[in-house]
Design a protein around this motif. Structure first.
Motif, PDB file in Angstrom:
ATOM      1  N   SER A 107     -33.116  29.520 -66.939  1.00 33.81           N
ATOM      2  CA  SER A 107     -34.163  28.545 -66.645  1.00 33.81           C
ATOM      3  C   SER A 107     -35.549  29.185 -66.680  1.00 33.81           C
ATOM      4  O   SER A 107     -36.495  28.644 -67.262  1.00 33.81           O
ATOM      5  N   LEU A 108     -35.678  30.373 -66.052  1.00 30.71           N
ATOM      6  CA  LEU A 108     -36.971  31.059 -66.042  1.00 30.71           C
ATOM      7  C   LEU A 108     -37.411  31.422 -67.456  1.00 30.71           C
ATOM      8  O   LEU A 108     -38.583  31.259 -67.808  1.00 30.71           O
ATOM      9  N   ALA A 109     -36.487  31.889 -68.271  1.00 34.25           N
ATOM     10  CA  ALA A 109     -36.833  32.259 -69.639  1.00 34.25           C
ATOM     11  C   ALA A 109     -37.335  31.049 -70.422  1.00 34.25           C
ATOM     12  O   ALA A 109     -38.326  31.137 -71.165  1.00 34.25           O
ATOM     13  N   VAL A 110     -36.674  29.916 -70.266  1.00 27.97           N
ATOM     14  CA  VAL A 110     -37.097  28.700 -70.969  1.00 27.97           C
ATOM     15  C   VAL A 110     -38.465  28.242 -70.481  1.00 27.97           C
ATOM     16  O   VAL A 110     -39.344  27.879 -71.283  1.00 27.97           O
ATOM     17  N   VAL A 111     -38.671  28.256 -69.171  1.00 31.96           N
ATOM     18  CA  VAL A 111     -39.956  27.804 -68.613  1.00 31.96           C
ATOM     19  C   VAL A 111     -41.092  28.699 -69.103  1.00 31.96           C
ATOM     20  O   VAL A 111     -42.169  28.216 -69.473  1.00 31.96           O
ATOM     21  N   VAL A 112     -40.880  30.009 -69.113  1.00 28.46           N
ATOM     22  CA  VAL A 112     -41.901  30.929 -69.623  1.00 28.46           C
ATOM     23  C   VAL A 112     -42.182  30.648 -71.096  1.00 28.46           C
ATOM     24  O   VAL A 112     -43.334  30.641 -71.536  1.00 28.46           O
TER      25      VAL A 112
ATOM     26  N   ALA B 121     -35.335  23.158 -80.610  1.00 21.98           N
ATOM     27  CA  ALA B 121     -34.063  23.268 -79.904  1.00 21.98           C
ATOM     28  C   ALA B 121     -33.469  24.666 -80.052  1.00 21.98           C
ATOM     29  O   ALA B 121     -32.919  25.223 -79.100  1.00 21.98           O
ATOM     30  N   GLU B 122     -33.586  25.252 -81.244  1.00 27.36           N
ATOM     31  CA  GLU B 122     -33.046  26.594 -81.473  1.00 27.36           C
ATOM     32  C   GLU B 122     -33.742  27.625 -80.596  1.00 27.36           C
ATOM     33  O   GLU B 122     -33.100  28.530 -80.042  1.00 27.36           O
ATOM     34  N   ALA B 123     -35.061  27.488 -80.441  1.00 25.03           N
ATOM     35  CA  ALA B 123     -35.800  28.419 -79.586  1.00 25.03           C
ATOM     36  C   ALA B 123     -35.362  28.280 -78.130  1.00 25.03           C
ATOM     37  O   ALA B 123     -35.206  29.289 -77.420  1.00 25.03           O
ATOM     38  N   TYR B 124     -35.156  27.042 -77.679  1.00 28.32           N
ATOM     39  CA  TYR B 124     -34.664  26.819 -76.320  1.00 28.32           C
ATOM     40  C   TYR B 124     -33.339  27.551 -76.102  1.00 28.32           C
ATOM     41  O   TYR B 124     -33.140  28.229 -75.083  1.00 28.32           O
ATOM     42  N   ILE B 125     -32.432  27.393 -77.068  1.00 28.06           N
ATOM     43  CA  ILE B 125     -31.084  27.948 -76.902  1.00 28.06           C
ATOM     44  C   ILE B 125     -31.116  29.468 -76.880  1.00 28.06           C
ATOM     45  O   ILE B 125     -30.534  30.107 -75.988  1.00 28.06           O
ATOM     46  N   TRP B 126     -31.785  30.078 -77.872  1.00 29.11           N
ATOM     47  CA  TRP B 126     -31.836  31.541 -77.924  1.00 29.11           C
ATOM     48  C   TRP B 126     -32.522  32.123 -76.691  1.00 29.11           C
ATOM     49  O   TRP B 126     -32.092  33.132 -76.134  1.00 29.11           O
ATOM     50  N   THR B 127     -33.595  31.459 -76.258  1.00 28.27           N
ATOM     51  CA  THR B 127     -34.330  31.946 -75.082  1.00 28.27           C
ATOM     52  C   THR B 127     -33.480  31.837 -73.828  1.00 28.27           C
ATOM     53  O   THR B 127     -33.455  32.757 -72.990  1.00 28.27           O
ATOM     54  N   ALA B 128     -32.781  30.719 -73.682  1.00 24.57           N
ATOM     55  CA  ALA B 128     -31.934  30.537 -72.498  1.00 24.57           C
ATOM     56  C   ALA B 128     -30.804  31.564 -72.471  1.00 24.57           C
ATOM     57  O   ALA B 128     -30.482  32.125 -71.413  1.00 24.57           O
ATOM     58  N   ILE B 129     -30.187  31.839 -73.623  1.00 23.93           N
ATOM     59  CA  ILE B 129     -29.099  32.815 -73.676  1.00 23.93           C
ATOM     60  C   ILE B 129     -29.629  34.213 -73.340  1.00 23.93           C
ATOM     61  O   ILE B 129     -28.988  34.977 -72.597  1.00 23.93           O
TER      62      ILE B 129
ATOM     63  N   THR C 206     -25.611  25.863 -72.337  1.00 21.95           N
ATOM     64  CA  THR C 206     -25.548  24.653 -71.511  1.00 21.95           C
ATOM     65  C   THR C 206     -26.848  24.439 -70.747  1.00 21.95           C
ATOM     66  O   THR C 206     -27.344  23.308 -70.648  1.00 21.95           O
ATOM     67  N   THR C 207     -27.408  25.496 -70.191  1.00 23.26           N
ATOM     68  CA  THR C 207     -28.670  25.372 -69.463  1.00 23.26           C
ATOM     69  C   THR C 207     -29.795  24.914 -70.385  1.00 23.26           C
ATOM     70  O   THR C 207     -30.659  24.128 -69.987  1.00 23.26           O
ATOM     71  N   ALA C 208     -29.796  25.384 -71.630  1.00 24.51           N
ATOM     72  CA  ALA C 208     -30.842  25.002 -72.570  1.00 24.51           C
ATOM     73  C   ALA C 208     -30.862  23.496 -72.799  1.00 24.51           C
ATOM     74  O   ALA C 208     -31.934  22.893 -72.909  1.00 24.51           O
ATOM     75  N   VAL C 209     -29.697  22.877 -72.859  1.00 21.69           N
ATOM     76  CA  VAL C 209     -29.650  21.458 -73.212  1.00 21.69           C
ATOM     77  C   VAL C 209     -29.573  20.538 -71.997  1.00 21.69           C
ATOM     78  O   VAL C 209     -30.004  19.383 -72.052  1.00 21.69           O
TER      79      VAL C 209
END
Length: 350
Positions: A117-122, A132-140, A267-270
């Motif tokens: 969550s923190l990675a996505v918010v940053v 969407a791809e950036a969200y997923i890679w960042t969340a992972i 899962t967190t990304a989406v």
């Protein structure tokens, strides 16, 4: 000295016990699949708007000619996302409990969800991330770094990574990351509303366009996790005994953890961070099928899907005409369960 006839009877008795156990597990498996099918049907049919049987059939065939059909059409991708997210979190929880031998392990409690969550918010607040791809890679990436950080902190000092130290390190990390999320979002009024809504955790507003990019990551995560079942059975015997049986302990632990991190991050990304589901489901499944991870992991995936869909349906009914996000419902269920586990297990190793 035991006679050959007596040894033969004992071997036959053990084989009969195993067969009965497998039959019982198979019956539980059929029951779980039937329950999941029923919950999928409820997820498609139950909502803030009542729909007729004809609307359900027409929407399943792709028609959206009426309001009822359009309502059902919106629920179909929501149901699919609930299936995938619930299975991923339930399986990830079982993997984490097996890797750490910690009965309190869970993507939320160990800080993995909050790391994602923190990675996505940053990424959103500082770098304008939108795809969407950036969200997923960042969340992972955030989930992986959080897992490594918590395990490193929990391994410091005498005794290495004990269940109690991992639980405390994870809880402290989760709180710290949550505070950092607030600090990042607070000055950004333009994104604060969307981030707060996403942080609750939910599957409302799901579309197939949001689901498709995450499918490859979930598929790889499911594959790695399910193939780790035998390795987790070895790790459950203890590191020394597992190594004595020829298991590469560090590799086994890293491989299984990678599968859980992929599942949690994607899962967190989406969906946003959904807590407690990965804690509750594996414990319930152990009561049904025991501790053999060859059975426990598939059951945890099915159980996670059932629990998330049930929580989503309850959230639609409890606050009509509004809805409660599944993150709220799972927290209401999971918090008392967490307290019960702490009191019952005394934070023992699995």
């Amino acid at each position: 000295m035991t006679s050959p006839k007596r040894r033969s009877r004992r071997a036959a008795s053990r084989a009969d016990t195993r067969n009965r156990s497998n039959r019982t597990r198979s019956l539980w498996l059929l029951g779980m699949i039937a329950l999941l099918a029923l919950l999928c049907f409820a997820s498609v049919t139950i909502g803030t708007r009542d729909v007729a049987w004809g609307d359900i059939g027409a929407a399943l065939q792709g028609h959206v000619d009426s309001i009822g059909q359009a309502a059902v059409a919106l629920r179909i991708p929501r149901t699919v996302l609930g299936l995938l997210a619930g299975a991923a979190l339930g399986l990830a929880g079982a993997i984490m409990q097996g890797v750490t031998r910690n009965p309190l392990a869970d993507p939320g409690i160990l800080g993995v969800n909050m790391g994602a969550s923190l990675a996505v918010v940053v990424g959103v607040a500082w770098y304008g991330m939108t795809s969407a791809e950036a969200y997923i890679w960042t969340a992972i990436a955030g989930a992986g770094l959080a897992a490594v950080f918590v395990y490193t902190i929990g391994s410091l000092g005498r005794g290495g990574a004990t269940p109690l130290k991992l639980a405390l390190a994870g809880a402290a990390t989760s709180v710290a990351f949550s505070s950092m999320v607030i600090a990042v979002v607070l000055p950004r009024a333009d994104i604060a509303g969307g981030i707060r809504s996403w942080q609750i955790g939910g599957i409302g507003g799901a579309t197939f366009e949001r689901i498709v990019p995450v499918l490859p990551f979930l598929a790889v995560g499911f594959l790695i996790s399910l193939l780790s079942a035998r390795k987790l059975n070895s790790l459950a015997l203890g590191d020394d005994l597992a190594a004595g049986l020829g298991e590469r302990v560090a590799f086994a632990r890293a491989t299984a953890s990678l599968g859980a991190i992929l599942l949690c991050g994607a899962t967190t990304a989406v969906c946003g961070p959904i807590g407690f589901l990965g804690l509750v489901v594996p414990h319930v499944c152990r009561l049904l099928v025991g501790v053999d991870h060859r059975w426990l992991l598939p059951f945890s995936a099915l159980g996670g899907a059932c629990l998330l869909l049930a929580a989503d349906v309850v959230g639609r009914i409890a606050a009509r005409p509004a809805e409660l996000d599944v993150g709220i419902v799972t927290a209401l269920v999971g918090a008392p369960f967490f307290i019960w586990i702490v009191r019952r297990q005394r934070v023992r190793e699995l």
